[in-house]
Write an enzyme that holds these catalytic residues in place. Sequence first.
Site, PDB file in Angstrom:
ATOM      1  N   LYS A 197       0.860  -1.184   0.000  1.00 15.43           N
ATOM      2  CA  LYS A 197       0.000   0.000   0.000  1.00 15.43           C
ATOM      3  C   LYS A 197       0.893   1.230   0.000  1.00 15.43           C
ATOM      4  CE  LYS A 197      -3.574   2.429   2.554  1.00 15.43           C
ATOM      5  NZ  LYS A 197      -4.581   2.360   3.607  1.00 15.43           N
ATOM      6  N   LYS A 250      -2.230  -1.581  -3.871  1.00 16.52           N
ATOM      7  CA  LYS A 250      -3.062  -0.380  -3.811  1.00 16.52           C
ATOM      8  C   LYS A 250      -2.200   0.865  -3.931  1.00 16.52           C
ATOM      9  CE  LYS A 250      -6.018   1.828  -0.525  1.00 16.52           C
ATOM     10  NZ  LYS A 250      -6.368   1.968   0.833  1.00 16.52           N
TER      11      LYS A 250
HETATM   12  C1  PBG Z   1      -7.119   3.441   5.492  1.00 12.74           C
HETATM   13  C2  PBG Z   1      -7.590   3.296   4.100  1.00 12.74           C
HETATM   14  C3  PBG Z   1      -7.492   4.252   3.095  1.00 12.74           C
HETATM   15  C4  PBG Z   1      -8.057   3.680   1.961  1.00 12.74           C
HETATM   16  C5  PBG Z   1      -8.485   2.407   2.292  1.00 12.74           C
HETATM   17  N1  PBG Z   1      -8.172   2.177   3.621  1.00 12.74           N
HETATM   18  C6  PBG Z   1      -7.024   5.645   3.146  1.00 12.74           C
HETATM   19  C7  PBG Z   1      -5.656   5.972   3.520  1.00 12.74           C
HETATM   20  O1  PBG Z   1      -4.775   5.121   3.623  1.00 12.74           O
HETATM   21  O2  PBG Z   1      -5.436   7.158   3.741  1.00 12.74           O
HETATM   22  C8  PBG Z   1      -8.162   4.370   0.639  1.00 12.74           C
HETATM   23  C9  PBG Z   1      -9.143   3.789  -0.328  1.00 12.74           C
HETATM   24  C10 PBG Z   1      -9.486   4.688  -1.455  1.00 12.74           C
HETATM   25  O3  PBG Z   1      -8.864   5.733  -1.701  1.00 12.74           O
HETATM   26  O4  PBG Z   1     -10.448   4.344  -2.155  1.00 12.74           O
HETATM   27  N2  PBG Z   1      -8.027   2.862   6.409  1.00 12.74           N
END
Ligand code: PBG
Length: 327
Positions: A197, A250
């Site tokens: 991520k 991601k």
């Molecule tokens: C954190 C989380 C995020 C997303 C999914 N889980 C945001 C972040 O890391 O700031 C982002 C998903 C998206 O942008 O669609 N719990």
Amino acid sequence: MAFPAHRPRRLRRTAALRALVRETTLDATHLIAPLFVKESIDDRVAIASMPGQYQHTLDTVRKEAAEIRSTGVRAFMLFAIPARKDAEGSEAWNPEGIGQRALGALADEFGDDAVVMADLCLDEYTDHGHCGVLDDHGEVDNDATLERYERIAVAQAGAGAHVVGPSGMMDGQVAAIRGALDAAGRTDVAIMAYAAKFASAFYGPFRDAAEGAPRFGDRTGYQQDPANGDEAMREIRADVDEGADFVMVKPATPCLDIVRRAADLGAAPVAAYHVSGEYAMLEAAAANGWIDRRRAVLEVLTSIRRAGAGMILTYHARDAAGWLGER
Ligand code: PBG
């Protein structure tokens, strides 16, 4: 002039020929629909930066999920926004909290006919908006955060989640959660690890939707530098070793190389998260008439599959599945 011997166009002549040689499939069953549920609202609230997406009530989330299910999609990822936030995000493991109640509603709606997944993180629950608890210096405390993640996992399993999805990028989170689930007798609950991520600008709209933007600083202390592909592979391998049942990459389109490398590794089913900013870009361009929405969405989702993703989390799940059903 000599005729070219190699004539790929021969196989592009008719729709039937093109269907015959098509390498990549995209089906509703490959899609996972993310849903947001918010405590103490009377009706669903539209998310301005994500046209067509809503913060739902317990009633409307159930209705929306049932409608999405009727298009053939059979997996959901649930995000919850509590009315009360505190420094450690304690509503996240409240068995009666909004996240658990929403999981219960979907479990009740579908039983085992759909896969109900729970995002497992603290940013929606903490008053400072970080994905973990803070130490005395205002840094996210890795190991203190793991203890909270363990509690959340057990609460989510108890509420009916088939899969938990830790998204906080703490070191050792998969092992900690696996241990807690097993100790609670929940060896049956799977873990979809947000394994690679990246600290991405494309999460912007999500932070409106989930009301989890950090109040100070950013997430570069725990999410990965988008410049690092080899490091992503180390994260993925570590998560598999710790017991991840799925690995997720991601965001999706900026990371198709990582999706491909994860698929080639063959260590676990690969999911890709087509995130909020990727959704917003397509929607904005389509709303301006600059691209054909349906063609662009299906092209992007097919490309993510071609890169090697077995499954795709996408806010386009409902529409894409509807279009695929018409073919
Ligand atoms: C954190 C989380 C995020 C997303 C999914 N889980 C945001 C972040 O890391 O700031 C982002 C998903 C998206 O942008 O669609 N719990």
